[in-house]
Design a protein around this motif. Structure first.
Motif, short mmCIF file in Angstrom:
data_model
loop_
_atom_site.label_atom_id
_atom_site.label_comp_id
_atom_site.label_asym_id
_atom_site.label_seq_id
_atom_site.Cartn_x
_atom_site.Cartn_y
_atom_site.Cartn_z
N GLY A 7 1.97 10.70 -6.12
CA GLY A 7 1.07 10.71 -7.42
C GLY A 7 1.52 11.76 -8.36
N SER A 8 0.40 12.08 -9.06
CA SER A 8 0.40 12.82 -10.16
C SER A 8 1.90 13.32 -10.89
CB SER A 8 -0.16 13.86 -10.12
OG SER A 8 -0.49 14.74 -11.43
N THR A 9 2.51 14.39 -10.25
CA THR A 9 3.60 14.90 -10.83
C THR A 9 4.87 14.00 -10.82
OG1 THR A 9 2.89 17.04 -10.11
CG2 THR A 9 5.18 16.85 -10.66
N THR A 10 4.95 13.44 -9.76
CA THR A 10 6.30 12.42 -9.85
C THR A 10 5.97 11.25 -10.60
OG1 THR A 10 5.24 11.75 -7.43
CG2 THR A 10 7.19 13.13 -7.52
N ARG A 11 4.55 10.94 -10.85
CA ARG A 11 4.26 9.80 -11.61
C ARG A 11 4.77 9.94 -12.88
NH1 ARG A 11 -1.36 7.42 -10.55
NH2 ARG A 11 -0.46 7.80 -8.20
N THR A 12 4.67 11.16 -13.43
CA THR A 12 4.91 11.63 -14.82
C THR A 12 6.44 11.60 -14.91
OG1 THR A 12 3.32 13.54 -14.69
CG2 THR A 12 4.81 13.51 -16.78
N LEU A 13 6.95 11.82 -13.91
CA LEU A 13 8.50 11.81 -13.94
C LEU A 13 9.08 10.20 -13.89
CD1 LEU A 13 10.53 14.11 -13.38
CD2 LEU A 13 10.78 13.25 -11.04
N ALA A 14 8.33 9.48 -13.21
CA ALA A 14 8.51 8.34 -13.10
C ALA A 14 8.25 7.61 -14.61
CB ALA A 14 7.80 7.37 -12.12
N GLY A 20 13.60 -1.11 -12.11
CA GLY A 20 13.76 -0.53 -10.60
C GLY A 20 12.68 0.44 -10.38
N VAL A 21 12.34 1.47 -11.35
CA VAL A 21 11.50 2.38 -11.12
C VAL A 21 9.96 1.83 -10.87
CG1 VAL A 21 10.23 4.24 -12.06
CG2 VAL A 21 12.52 4.18 -12.65
N TRP A 22 9.94 0.73 -11.66
CA TRP A 22 8.36 0.15 -11.56
C TRP A 22 8.22 -0.74 -10.19
CZ3 TRP A 22 4.63 2.66 -13.47
CH2 TRP A 22 4.81 3.73 -14.41
N ALA A 23 9.52 -1.44 -10.08
CA ALA A 23 9.34 -2.43 -9.06
C ALA A 23 9.20 -1.49 -7.62
CB ALA A 23 10.72 -3.19 -8.57
N ALA A 24 10.01 -0.49 -7.52
CA ALA A 24 9.85 0.63 -6.52
C ALA A 24 8.38 0.89 -6.24
CB ALA A 24 10.87 1.71 -6.60
N PHE A 25 7.71 1.41 -7.48
CA PHE A 25 6.38 1.95 -7.32
C PHE A 25 5.29 0.92 -6.98
CE2 PHE A 25 2.16 2.20 -9.61
CZ PHE A 25 1.86 3.57 -9.33
N VAL A 26 5.52 -0.35 -7.28
CA VAL A 26 4.84 -1.34 -6.60
C VAL A 26 4.95 -1.25 -5.36
CG1 VAL A 26 4.27 -3.85 -6.80
CG2 VAL A 26 4.66 -2.53 -9.04
N ALA A 27 6.27 -1.52 -4.86
CA ALA A 27 6.56 -1.54 -3.50
C ALA A 27 5.94 -0.49 -2.84
CB ALA A 27 8.23 -1.68 -3.20
N GLY A 28 5.90 0.57 -3.39
CA GLY A 28 5.48 1.91 -2.61
C GLY A 28 3.93 1.84 -2.29
N ARG A 29 3.32 1.46 -3.83
CA ARG A 29 1.89 1.17 -3.46
C ARG A 29 1.68 0.11 -2.26
NH1 ARG A 29 -1.95 2.91 -7.29
NH2 ARG A 29 -1.48 5.01 -6.71
#
Lengths: 257, 401
Positions: free
Chosen positions: B99-106, B145-154
């Motif tokens: 969440g939060s901090t790493t989301r900013t990074l992503a 890729g960042v967003w695909a991984a985000f969705v996969a992580g979710r």
């Protein structure tokens, strides 16, 4: 080395769970403890009182070695406090301590404060530690605050978390160092209530406090400290009704109005 | 009459009212506003005019490969893309889990990659950078890729522990991919350059100097005299010597001192120099944080039976390190910028490669364009770091208020 050695040359009856004999301590050249002798039996509740600077806090801090005594001897449950860190660790694992300023860990939630030592020292699993911690938080009456940080709690709630944290290590002895002195008046009772409940469980308690109502109701014995010495010692009835020493009388007159 | 709870008075202000109050409240303030406003407009017109009209950005576009990776061979460039892709996927997964901090990074990394891709695609303004299909596809692929991984992580919700291990594994993986190992042909570090070298130097410096600095800080406060004296001496000596000197010594003296057959790579020497230098400053920052921890925290931990290692690990350091996040991030930002100093020992990081490009006859007269580009690249990196640190402070500050 002498971890299990009982205090030598002491008759069976005098062999308490805490035995302090002729304990001296100096801060620099200031002689703050001048030969303290005190024996506490298992299950006793002993209240220590006296003016500030009389050495009472320093004395209870020597019992779990937060302060080092320089002369005399202290035995806790038969273990002598020496420079041997194994002895110190063994003694500390039998003693829980509650401080005037709570000293909760601000970066951890109430629950994490309570589980830290069982997980890191006793090597309990997190689940087991959390279950035990929740039971303790229920016992001190604040299970609903378990996931809050200390800064989000009132003083009374913080002190009750601190009591739960000390109890989590399942100590035989609890030390209280002015546990209510930093609290707003309306919060003192909620902490004393927990302490009263605790006294009923048969745990050994050594309390530095000026809550004389608590002392009268709960203490088995009281000890009056003055200038680094125990001036007078006895059951509450005797201390309150018939104090022997002039200094005790004067001090009690001051704090009881 | 009972007292009712009232809504607070309205504080909404129209834009005009706001301007009257804040910009034109008196004659003097109106004059100041006019003056500064005029200056800003003049600057914007001139700089903007130059950037859009006169500037010959071809020098950046034509040398983009050099700026990004130096002389890293084109046939092996896929390894860097793969490495970047792994980091993108890890960032996306972390954003989903932590969440939060790493989301900013992503968000910022993917946005940055999209933006770069857009700059390359022909625009009505003309192409700023000549389109390279592989570059555009690579950048877009990474952002996706960042967003695909985000969705996969979710969806999958991998345990935090796995992600931690994953991040740790990215370090050897990066090393293997960049420098080559086993079946991958070796790419000598003399060929690394540009942004790639800058980021590698800074990343290695930050990742290694942080734990070293924490140890030094603890050492300086240790009860053991030998440890204390050595730590103090190290910190004071390193802080008394300029980084340039340390880099020179690492580059010239180290080979003289070591036996002949024992060669340490030139980039590794620079990394070592930067790490050792930065560690002394990290140590002093951390020491400041340690001093702010009240004695009561140590006493409470000891009373619970925690030894000194456990007390430091679980009670003292988490609080101390949290309180020095701003100072340490500031330090790491200046470390990133200080990597430009490796130019003097012959390494071509971003600034060095810029100067090398300027030395070519075809980039004659394009000094301003090259330096503005380099400055912008550093600004983007540093600004991202400082934003990440604000986020980190906010998420981690919860307990300490």
């Amino acid at each position: 080395m002498n971890a299990e050695r009982p205090a030598p040359d002491v008759p069976e009856a005098e062999r308490g769970i805490i035995v302090a004999r002729d304990v001296h301590k100096w801060f620099g050249s200031l002689h703050v403890l001048r030969g303290i002798d005190l024996t506490v039996q298992a299950g006793e509740v002993v209240v220590i009182f006296g003016a500030s600077g009389s050495g009472k806090s320093t004395f209870i801090r020597t019992i779990n070695r937060l302060e080092e005594h320089q002369q005399g001897e202290i035995f806790v449950d038969g273990i002598e406090l020496t420079n041997d860190i194994r002895n110190i660790a063994a003694v500390r694992s039998e003693i829980g301590m509650v401080f005037q300023s709570f000293n909760l860990f601000p970066h951890l939630t109430a629950l994490q404060n309570v589980t830290l030592a069982p997980v890191r020292v006793r090597r309990w699993s997190r689940d087991r530690a959390e279950q035990a911690a929740m039971e303790l938080l229920i016992r001190v009456g604040i299970p609903e605050q378990a996931h809050k940080y200390p800064a989000q709690l009132s003083g009374g709630q913080q002190q009750r978390v601190a009591i739960a944290r000390a109890l989590a290590m399942q100590p035989k002895i609890m030390l209280f160092d002015e546990p209510t002195s930093a609290l707003d008046p309306e919060m003192i009772n909620e902490v004393l209530e927990v302490m009263r409940e605790l006294a009923g469980t048969g745990i050994t308690m050594l309390c530095v406090t000026h809550e004389m109502g608590f002392a009268r109701a709960v203490a088995n014995r009281m000890a009056f400290f003055d200038h680094g010495q125990i001036v007078e010692e006895g059951p509450p009835a005797q201390i309150f009704e018939a104090p022997e020493h002039e200094r005790t009388k004067r001090f009690l007159a001051q704090i009881l109005h | 009459m009972s007292i009712e709870t009232m809504a607070p008075p309205s504080t909404a202000v129209t834009p005009l009212e706001w301007m009257r109050r804040n910009l034109f409240s008196s004659i003097a303030s109106s004059l100041t506003t006019g003056l500064i406003g005029g200056l800003l407009i003049w600057l914007a017109v001139n700089v903007g005019g130059w950037a859009i009209g006169e500037a010959r950005w071809e020098v950046v576009g034509n040398n983009l490969r050099l700026f990004l990776v130096g002389q890293y061979p084109a046939t092996e460039a896929w390894r860097l893309w793969l490495n970047l892709a792994v980091l993108s996927v890890m960032t996306g997964l972390s954003a989903a889990v932590f969440g939060s901090t790493t989301r900013t990074l992503a968000v910022s990394t993917s946005a940055l990659q999209l933006l770069l891709a857009l700059l390359i695609v022909p625009s009505p303004l003309g192409t700023l950078i000549p389109p390279t299909t592989s570059l555009v596809l690579g950048l877009l692929g990474n952002a996706a890729g960042v967003w695909a991984a985000f969705v996969a992580g979710r969806l999958l919700g991998p345990p935090r522990r796995w992600l931690m291990i994953g991040w740790l594994l990215t370090i050897p993986l990066t090393f293997v991919l960049v420098s080559g190992f086993g079946p991958l042909p070796e790419v000598r570090s003399t060929l690394w350059g540009g942004l790639l070298l800058t980021v590698l130097l800074a990343a290695v410096g930050i990742v290694l100097s942080f734990p070293l600095g924490v140890l030094l800080a603890l050492g300086r406060r240790s009860g053991l005299p030998a440890v204390r004296v050595l730590s103090t001496a190290y910190i004071e000596i390193i802080r008394g010597v300029p980084l340039v000197t340390i880099l020179f010594m690492a580059d010239i003296m180290l080979p003289l001192l070591l036996p002949g057959e024992f060669r340490i790579d030139r980039v590794a020497r620079a990394m070592g120099g930067i790490t050792l230098f930065s560690a002394a400053y990290v140590a002093e920052n951390v020491r400041g944080g340690l001093q702010a921890i009240p004695m009561g925290q140590y006493e409470a931990a000891h009373a619970l039976g925690l030894g000194s290692l456990a007390t430091n690990l679980f009670v003292v350091l988490p609080q101390a390190l949290r309180s020095v996040i701003p100072a340490n991030v500031g330090l790491f930002i200046s470390l990133l910028k200080d990597t430009t100093l490796v130019t003097i020992v012959g390494l071509l990081e971003l600034l060095g490669i810029g100067r090398a490009i300027l030395a070519q006859p075809q980039s004659l007269g394009a000094h301003l364009e090259v330096y503005v580009f380099i400055a912008a690249a550093f600004f983007v990196l540093c600004y991202a770091m400082s934003q990440a640190s604000y986020r980190l402070e906010r998420t981690m500050g919860l307990g300490s208020r």
